[in-house]
Design an enzyme around this catalytic site. Structure first.
Site, short mmCIF file in Angstrom:
data_model
loop_
_atom_site.label_atom_id
_atom_site.label_comp_id
_atom_site.label_asym_id
_atom_site.label_seq_id
_atom_site.Cartn_x
_atom_site.Cartn_y
_atom_site.Cartn_z
CG ASP A 64 -2.19 0.84 0.96
OD1 ASP A 64 -2.11 1.77 0.13
OD2 ASP A 64 -3.22 0.62 1.61
C1 BGC Z 1 -5.01 3.21 0.26
C2 BGC Z 1 -5.26 2.14 -0.77
C3 BGC Z 1 -5.10 2.68 -2.15
C4 BGC Z 1 -3.74 3.30 -2.29
C5 BGC Z 1 -3.46 3.87 -3.67
C6 BGC Z 1 -3.73 3.96 -0.02
O1 BGC Z 1 -3.59 5.07 0.80
O2 BGC Z 1 -4.94 2.62 1.54
O3 BGC Z 1 -6.55 1.60 -0.57
O4 BGC Z 1 -5.30 1.68 -3.10
O5 BGC Z 1 -3.62 4.35 -1.36
O6 BGC Z 1 -4.16 5.01 -3.91
#
Ligand code: BGC
Length: 756
Positions: free
Chosen positions: A318
């Protein structure tokens, strides 16, 4: 004579790979992917042989697209200007293999996306010869693409209990992403939001694992279509593996404590189903489970995900989560150690987002002997295999002209349906609703006149805070009610989210109204920005309610929120209560149609609505948790009524005994006894009456949705297998124990025995 060991080594390094690889056994990066054919597998291997270590490290890196535009990260110029110099650096020199997001502050059209992605892809093909993997979070439609079709958020889709609709909507998202040359979607989130304060509750399909499994599967199928690499499909990313939806504190990315049995009961089955159904990418949970950040959990990322669940695709981190291992979690001394730990655990691609030191660290770690190149090859092979399966080598740019349905009315009608079917009518005393033709309506409240409270986060920006600008053409609740009730609607704001404003004016206006529609709840938010210290609504909203309630006029209370904000006293004193959640851009119109009766509500709650701040039990609690009236939610899981009356009768089991290889047929007659047509979701629960692990009082096992005309009835049949009523037993494996089970559909119950 050669020693046994040297014979073994000879076999492993020479003959073995050729013999074993086709049998699905991976050796030193020579893994064979069951989702590729022989030729494709051979191609992945030849690519690995061709690439330098630096190039491999680049493939394992994913950065935010801001890094290739002019201007400061997060606040690019509008419109964004691609920087040749930065493209050279990111794609040319660092040879980074994956990009995410939209250029900050801009929501390009498909044509604009194609232009800049075209340049990035051209650079990638010229340098490494490997197409970039471009991904976005399109969680309720392609929310970062100007003019795309947005619809209800996942919690609302779950409330619709209409998986076919979810599949169609996901197909629309995939189509519209492909129109913009974006082939990877960071969705579905199948997190199972079991702590109602969690600020991403609305991004999950609610508290029940079966609902998450069924909707996760439907959306996966909708995104990926029938065949990988199809023109209109994208690759889904299952997230967030796993245990993300249950932080003990209710705050985002904080520790979850999940005993093995809970983990297996609630947080793995949905991933297993999606993996078995062709999911190729998984995003790791940014939080920690049982004291171990998931990004360094070899147990979860390798032993469970790969060895047990059989996942063959790529695991992406993530946002900045490798860096956070030392910046936030304190399990690594520095970035380099964090990189090593995460790769050792099983990570394949790091969403470094706005930094670029990851690939350099990977190279250094290999050169210093801290990581083997074979381990790097394993990850790169997975990444390349996904790119091959998607057909990106052959085609990585699509012509927007080939997607004529982008933003079409046809798609908008489906989005409207998602709003209509996902709004939940919870109470309707004295049949206050629908509003009668001659009645005058006073509309009040902080969520009545903005798009943020209808759409939530990931709506034209991460926090959804630009929804009012970009969704201006859609109707807020106020705008929709003005059209629905021309000449008989008065609107007074009354209060902002946390401050009383012109409440006196609202009270005065109530004198001329027959019905007060009070809209309370939340704005948009996601992740830690949405953390709260209390589920209780801000005081101003409750005070506004009290002022209006004193007028004695009947109140229809509408809760627009991403989680069940407490409303007990307000709900008890309102004649009608609606949980609207985040129904999307058409939410205002859908609510207006429900209030006037043009649409018959059919949503049912996919979570338990708490009555009190410390009573946050889920519906599938244990018997001891409901002793002495201790389980008394405001509204139960599955609550949701209609303007017509659906009744159940003739609950029949095909047998009183279920044997291990049998299927039990459970049939029930559903009748529309009222005078309006309507849709209705039928939920089938079971209870294991005695079990070696204390059983839940109820577990949802099946559901279906039907449409019935007035007076019409339908006999529906559900098939139950022993596996459907299994649980994770004392040995932490699924078991179905002999004994009596109760089947519950609405107010009807029947029992059967499982016998071995
Ligand atoms: C979130 C994810 C997301 C990623 C990319 C993160 O902050 O937890 O769910 O896919 O960002 O945008």
């Amino acid at each position: 004579m050669r020693s046994l060991l040297s014979q073994l080594l000879f076999f492993c390094f020479t003959v073995g790979p050729f013999l074993l690889a086709p049998c699905g056994i991976g050796l030193y990066g020579q893994q064979r992917f069951s989702f590729l054919d022989d030729e494709q597998n051979a191609f992945v291997q030849s690519e690995l042989r061709r690439l330098t270590l630096r190039q491999k490290a680049g493939q394992m890196t994913q950065v935010a697209v801001d890094l290739v535009f002019e201007g400061p990260t997060y606040v690019l110029t509008v419109p964004p200007v691609l920087s040749d110099e930065r493209v050279d650096r990111i794609v040319g020199e660092l040879e980074i293999g994956s990009i995410l997001n939209h250029p900050s502050r801009s929501y390009p059209s498909p044509i604009e996306y194609r232009l800049f992605i075209g340049e990035l892809q051209a650079k990638a093909m010229e340098t490494t010869g490997i197409p970039l993997l471009y991904g976005q979070d399109a969680i309720h439609g392609a929310n970062y693409i100007g003019g795309a079709t947005l619809y209800a958020q996942p919690l609302n889709l779950a409330a619709s209990f209409n998986t076919e609709l979810a599949r169609e909507l996901a197909g629309i998202t995939a189509y519209e992403m492909k129109a913009a040359s974006i082939p990877w979607n960071f969705s579905p989130a199948m997190d199972v939001g079991r702590n109602p304060a969690w600020p991403r509750t609305w991004e999950s399909f609610g508290e029940d694992p079966y609902v998450n499994q069924q909707f996760g599967l439907a959306m996966l199928q909708g995104y990926q279509t029938d065949s990988l690499g199809s023109r209109t499909g994208v690759v889904a990313c299952l997230k967030h593996f796993t245990g993300y939806g249950s932080p003990r504190s209710g705050r985002d990315r904080t520790p979850a404590y999940l005993p093995e049995r809970q983990l297996r009961e609630y947080y793995l089955p949905q991933f297993q189903t999606a993996i078995d159904s062709g999911a190729l990418t998984v995003m790791a949970n940014s939080g920690e489970v049982n004291g171990v950040p998931v990004h360094v959990s070899k147990y979860l990322l390798t032993e469970v995900l790969r060895d047990e669940l059989g996942f063959e695709g790529l695991v992406v981190s993530d946002w900045q989560d490798v860096r956070y291992l030392y910046e936030r979690h304190h399990v690594a001394r520095d970035l380099k150690e964090a990189v090593k730990m995460s790769i050792d655990a099983g990570l394949d691609m790091s969403m470094t987002a706005v930094t670029t030191d990851f690939p350099e660290m990977v190279v250094e770690l290999v050169q210093e002997g801290e990581l083997t190149e074979a381990r790097i090859d394993t990850s790169v092979a997975r990444i390349l295999a996904v790119k091959v399966a998607m057909g990106l080598y052959e085609e990585h740019l699509w012509d927007p002209a080939d997607f004529p349905d982008f933003g079409s009315d046809k798609f908008a009608r489906k989005a409207m349906q998602s709003a209509e079917e996902s709004i939940v009518l919870l109470k309707n005393d004295g049949l206050l609703l629908p509003v009668k033709p001659e009645q005058r309506v006073l509309l009040v409240g902080p969520t009545a006149d903005n798009m943020r409270s209808l759409n939530g986060g990931w709506t034209y920006s991460w926090q959804g805070d630009e929804a009012d600008t970009y969704l201006e053409e859609f109707n807020t609740i106020r705008e929709a009610l003005e059209r629905e009730f021309p000449d008989r609607l008065t609107y007074v704001e009354g209060a902002s989210f946390d401050t009383l404003r012109n409440a006196d004016e609202a009270v005065t206006a109530a004198a001329d109204a027959d019905v007060i529609v009070l809209c309370v709840g939340e704005l948009s938010y996601t992740e830690d920005v949405g953390n709260i210290n209390s589920l209780v609504l801000p005081d101003a909203q409750r005070r506004l309610f009290n002022r209006l309630n004193e007028t004695g006029k009947p109140i229809a209370l509408i809760m627009n929120a991403g989680r069940p904000r407490l409303m007990s006293k307000m709900a008890n004193r309102s004649q009608a209560v609606i949980f609207a959640g985040y129904p999307g851009p058409h939410g205002g119109d859908a609510l207006a149609a429900i209030l006037s009766g043009r649409v018959n509500p059919s949503g049912r709650l996919p979570l338990t609505y708490p009555r009190q701040p410390n009573a946050l039990l889920t519906y599938d609690h244990k018997y001891t948790e409901e002793l002495n009236g201790n389980y008394n939610p405001l509204f139960d899981f599955g609550a949701g009524i209609s303007y017509t009356d659906f009744t159940y009768s003739e609950l029949n089991l095909s047998s009183r005994v279920l044997n291990p290889n049998d299927t039990l047929e459970v049939s029930v007659r559903v009748t529309n006894e009222g005078d309006r047509a309507g849709k209705h979701s039928v939920l089938l629960f079971t209870s294991d009456l005695v079990a070696s692990v204390t059983p839940s009082v109820l577990r949802l096992r099946k559901f279906t949705k039907l449409h019935l005309e007035p007076g019409e009835y339908r006999d529906i049949t559900f098939a139950l297998t022993p596996a459907d009523v299994s649980f994770i037993g004392l040995g932490n494996l699924p078991v179905t124990e002999p004994g009596t089970f109760r089947v519950t559909v609405g107010n009807l119950t029947e029992e059967f025995d499982f016998e071995e």
